[in-house]
Structures are given as C-alpha cells and as structure tokens.
Write a protein that holds these residues in place. Structure first.
Motif, PDB file in Angstrom:
ATOM      1  N   VAL A  43      -1.580  -3.457   1.052  1.00  0.00           N
ATOM      2  CA  VAL A  43      -2.853  -3.570   1.760  1.00  0.00           C
ATOM      3  C   VAL A  43      -3.347  -2.190   2.190  1.00  0.00           C
ATOM      4  N   VAL A  44      -2.443  -1.347   2.661  1.00  0.00           N
ATOM      5  CA  VAL A  44      -2.818   0.016   3.061  1.00  0.00           C
ATOM      6  C   VAL A  44      -3.351   0.793   1.858  1.00  0.00           C
ATOM      7  N   GLN A  45      -2.770   0.551   0.686  1.00  0.00           N
ATOM      8  CA  GLN A  45      -3.246   1.220  -0.529  1.00  0.00           C
ATOM      9  C   GLN A  45      -4.674   0.792  -0.860  1.00  0.00           C
ATOM     10  N   LEU A  51       1.440   7.883   3.983  1.00  0.00           N
ATOM     11  CA  LEU A  51       1.429   8.499   5.309  1.00  0.00           C
ATOM     12  C   LEU A  51       0.842   7.540   6.349  1.00  0.00           C
ATOM     13  N   LEU A  52      -0.226   6.831   5.991  1.00  0.00           N
ATOM     14  CA  LEU A  52      -0.822   5.865   6.911  1.00  0.00           C
ATOM     15  C   LEU A  52       0.145   4.720   7.202  1.00  0.00           C
ATOM     16  N   TRP A  53       0.788   4.220   6.149  1.00  0.00           N
ATOM     17  CA  TRP A  53       1.710   3.092   6.272  1.00  0.00           C
ATOM     18  C   TRP A  53       2.895   3.442   7.166  1.00  0.00           C
ATOM     19  N   ARG A  54       3.491   4.605   6.905  1.00  0.00           N
ATOM     20  CA  ARG A  54       4.651   5.033   7.695  1.00  0.00           C
ATOM     21  C   ARG A  54       4.234   5.554   9.068  1.00  0.00           C
ATOM     22  N   GLY A  55       3.188   6.347   9.103  1.00  0.00           N
ATOM     23  CA  GLY A  55       2.779   6.957  10.366  1.00  0.00           C
ATOM     24  C   GLY A  55       2.286   5.948  11.387  1.00  0.00           C
ATOM     25  N   LEU A  56       1.506   4.963  10.926  1.00  0.00           N
ATOM     26  CA  LEU A  56       0.958   3.953  11.834  1.00  0.00           C
ATOM     27  C   LEU A  56       1.847   2.719  11.953  1.00  0.00           C
ATOM     28  N   LYS A  57       2.925   2.670  11.175  1.00  0.00           N
ATOM     29  CA  LYS A  57       3.884   1.554  11.208  1.00  0.00           C
ATOM     30  C   LYS A  57       3.163   0.204  11.087  1.00  0.00           C
ATOM     31  N   THR A  58       2.444   0.068  10.002  1.00  0.00           N
ATOM     32  CA  THR A  58       1.586  -1.108   9.804  1.00  0.00           C
ATOM     33  C   THR A  58       2.276  -2.269   9.089  1.00  0.00           C
ATOM     34  N   PHE A  90      -1.277   8.673  -3.941  1.00  0.00           N
ATOM     35  CA  PHE A  90       0.053   8.268  -3.502  1.00  0.00           C
ATOM     36  C   PHE A  90       0.389   8.763  -2.098  1.00  0.00           C
ATOM     37  N   THR A  91      -0.191   9.877  -1.680  1.00  0.00           N
ATOM     38  CA  THR A  91       0.173  10.455  -0.387  1.00  0.00           C
ATOM     39  C   THR A  91      -0.521   9.770   0.782  1.00  0.00           C
ATOM     40  N   VAL A  92      -1.841   9.587   0.697  1.00  0.00           N
ATOM     41  CA  VAL A  92      -2.616   9.073   1.826  1.00  0.00           C
ATOM     42  C   VAL A  92      -2.127   7.703   2.303  1.00  0.00           C
ATOM     43  N   PRO A  93      -1.993   6.696   1.410  1.00  0.00           N
ATOM     44  CA  PRO A  93      -1.546   5.387   1.911  1.00  0.00           C
ATOM     45  C   PRO A  93      -0.136   5.398   2.464  1.00  0.00           C
TER      46      PRO A  93
END
Length: 400
Positions: free
Chosen positions: A35-37, A20-27, A15-18
């Motif tokens: 998709v990030v998950q 952080l990537l989704w919010r941090g990289l603003k994808t 739950f944490t990794v996707p």
C-alpha cells in the motif's frame, strides 16, 4: 546524464521512497509495504511532486524512461495476474458450491449495484467518462471496481492475521476466488468490440483448444520445465488477447486459471509471488502513480473517492450480511468476512488501469478509484483485528 543513468535514478526513487516511509512511519499495521508503494507512486507522479517540482518530473520521468518503466510494469503485472489465476482453487469452490455461490454472488452483486449508483452520480458532472467510454461501460466498470476483492493481497492479510490455513480463511478465499472469475468475465464483456468481434471469437475458440493441449503437455513436463513453459504460455495468451482487443491482462488471467496449482510446488509458488511483489511490482505501482491527475479539481476527485469508498464498503458488508442471514452464520462472522472481502488494492488497480488504457474512464476517475483502493485496503487490518479477537474470546474452551 545518459538515459540509462536517469532510468536507474528512477528505480532508486521507486525502491527507496516507499521503504523509508514504511519503516520510518511504522505503517505495517494499517498500511503494508504494498500500500505504501502505491501511495508513493501517487506522490512521485505528476499530481503531487510533479506539480510542485515540474523540472524534476520532466528530467527523471522523461519519455524514454517512462517507456522503459512501462515495459517492466506490463510484464510484472502480467506475471502477478497469471499467478493469481493459478492460485484459484475451483475444486473447493465446487465442493461447497451452494454456500460459495450464495455468498460470492451477493458479495459481488450488492457492491456492484452500489458502485454503479455512485458512478451515475459522478456522471452528472463532466470529467469522469473517457473519450471511448459508453455510459453503460463507465457505470458497469466503476461499479465492478467497487465490487472487486484483491485475492493476492487478501492472502497476505489472512497470513498476517494468522487465519490463512484456518477454516475461516479458506472460506474467504473460496468466496474471493469465484468473484475473481466473475470480475474478469465482466471485464471481457465491457471490452467487447463489435468491430473486432470476429477476432475476439477467434481468440476464445483458439484459446479453448490450446488450453486442452497445454494442460496435457504440462502434465508430462518436469516440474522445473513447467515454470518456463508456463511463462511462454503467458506471453502467448497476453499477445493473443491484446490482438483480439480484450487487453493483455485478460489473457494473462486466462493463462493462469486453466493451469492447476497442484502442478507447482506450493512453497515455490508462494516464493515466486513474493519475489515478484518485491522485485518488479513496485515499478507497476510507480507507473500507476504517473497516471494520476486532478484535472476536475482536487476536492472533486477526493469527493468522488469518498463516495466510491462508501459504496464499496457498504455494498460489500450489506451483501455478506444478507448471505449470513440466508446461511445462518454465527453472530459476528459476517462482519469479519465482509471487511476482509472489501480489500481492493492490486486487482482493482489493475482493473482500473485497463479501463483507463481503453479510454473508458478518464485520469481523474482513475485517480478517484486509486484513492478508494488505498483507503479500503488500509481499513482492513484495523477493522478485522479486534473483531477476530472478540470472536476468539467468545469461543467456549474445550472440555478437559
């Protein structure tokens, strides 16, 4: 650490990794959270971090933890497919049957042919066909994976583009709904086991009789009881389909498609699907990532994924453009609809999981299909958004 603690550590990563990537990289524009998950599942699997840090992988994703995660993933995806079946609006498809039949037929058949040709090219080298896969099963299975439209993700994209309730959005959903039925019918054909044909025939007859009884009972139940009984019906169909050799997800889809969406409050159904996506589907994405491998070589897998992506996108666009010529659609409409319908994401991943579980394709072929699904889904919003803006700007303003 105990098995429980390691299991919770795995959930923490899932739950944490996707997020952080989704919010941090603003994808969100080109890669929504779902998709990030999926990508995170690949990164956390044996093909990437597992290869770089084998000790981490062996510790966190030990057999006991993987077994527990798989159990959650199976139930999560069964519920998700069940809801997708419920949401199919066959009444609207029948009302517009000529247009829907032509469009959905071509939107499915052309990418199926393109994808099957791509599969034939892949089979020229070893490493793609599973031990239990006949050549025709591999070719049709990969071809159909290229033809799939991810109906649940399509709903999310149409809502994001603010056309879900517009005539265009409803048309796209009709086309995708008919293709969904065809996809699962082809899957049942691929999984047809002549050694268990008696069981499969028994299942289909019993399912047909039970569906009539279930529909009659659902009409008489209170709305809150329909949800609970629906889950009982889902578990029973999944068990029966798997016993017959058709795979539990085929049973899950059939369990949903015989139920009317009118029996469930629309807001509750939408909220239920969203909660499943939020709370337990990430576990399915992780378990999917754990199946990715690069045994035939990373470049070969990426090359196959590129070939499949080209076949998928070109086939879907060609099929929809052919339908637009027959039906004489306005200029530019076919391109918008084609790019929307080429969205793969969840349904294709579920489809490919079944092929892998049954030994029809290898982990390498599954990885190539997974990468293709991610690529096609990430293309949708960036390609469709400017086309919608141009289409809306070309509409003449209403007379005062």
């Amino acid at each position: 650490m105990t098995t429980t603690e390691v299991f919770l550590l795995a959930l923490l990563l899932i739950f944490t990794v996707p997020w952080l990537l989704w919010r941090g990289l603003k994808t969100d524009y080109y890669a929504p959270l779902v998709v990030v998950q999926i990508v995170s599942g690949i990164l956390l699997g044996p093909g990437v971090l597992g290869a770089i840090f084998p000790a981490y992988y062996a510790f966190v994703f030990n057999p006991q933890v993987v077994t527990a995660l798989n159990g959650i993933a199976w139930w999560a995806v069964m519920i998700f497919v069940w809801v997708a079946g419920i949401e199919l609006d066959l009444k609207q498809a029948w009302k517009h049957r000529v247009e829907t039949g032509i469009t959905s037929g071509l939107a499915l058949a052309v990418p199926l042919v393109f994808g099957s040709l791509a599969a034939l090219i892949m089979l020229q080298s070893p490493g793609w066909a599973g031990e239990a896969g006949q050549p025709w099963q591999v070719v049709i299975g990969i071809g159909m994976a290229c033809a799939v439209t991810a109906l649940p993700i399509l709903v999310l994209f149409l809502d994001k583009l603010q056309v879900l309730r517009e005539p265009l959005g409803q048309r796209v959903l009709r086309y995708a709904s008919i293709d969904d039925i065809a996809i699962w019918a082809v899957m049942a054909l691929i999984l047809l086991d002549w050694e268990r044909v008696g069981r499969q025939g028994t299942f289909l007859v019993a399912f047909g009789l039970a569906a009539f009884a279930v529909r009659a009972l659902m009409r008489r139940l209170e709305p809150k009881d329909r949800w609970y009984f629906g889950l009982i019906w889902l578990a029973a169909c999944g068990l029966a389909a798997d016993w017959a050799g058709l795979h539990y997800m085929v049973g899950a889809f059939l369990a949903g498609v015989v139920l009317d969406s009118d029996w469930f409050d629309r807001k509750s159904l939408d909220a239920f699907r969203d909660h499943i996506l939020l709370a337990i589907m990430p576990v399915f994405f992780l378990s999917t990532g754990l199946k990715t491998q690069w045994g035939v070589g990373g470049l070969m897998v990426f090359g196959a994924a590129g070939l499949l992506l080209a076949a998928s996108v070109a086939g879907k666009l060609a099929g929809v453009h052919l339908a637009s010529l027959i039906l004489k659609w306005p200029k530019g409409e076919a391109s918008i609809i084609g790019w929307l319908l080429q969205t793969k994401a969840l349904i294709m991943i579920i489809f490919a999981n079944i092929l892998l579980d049954k030994g029809i394709i290898t982990n390498d072929a599954f990885t190539a299909l997974l990468l293709m699904a991610v690529g096609s889904t990430m293309l949708t919003i960036p390609m469709v958004t400017p086309k919608l803006k141009r289409a809306s700007s070309n509409v003449a303003p209403a007379a005062p």
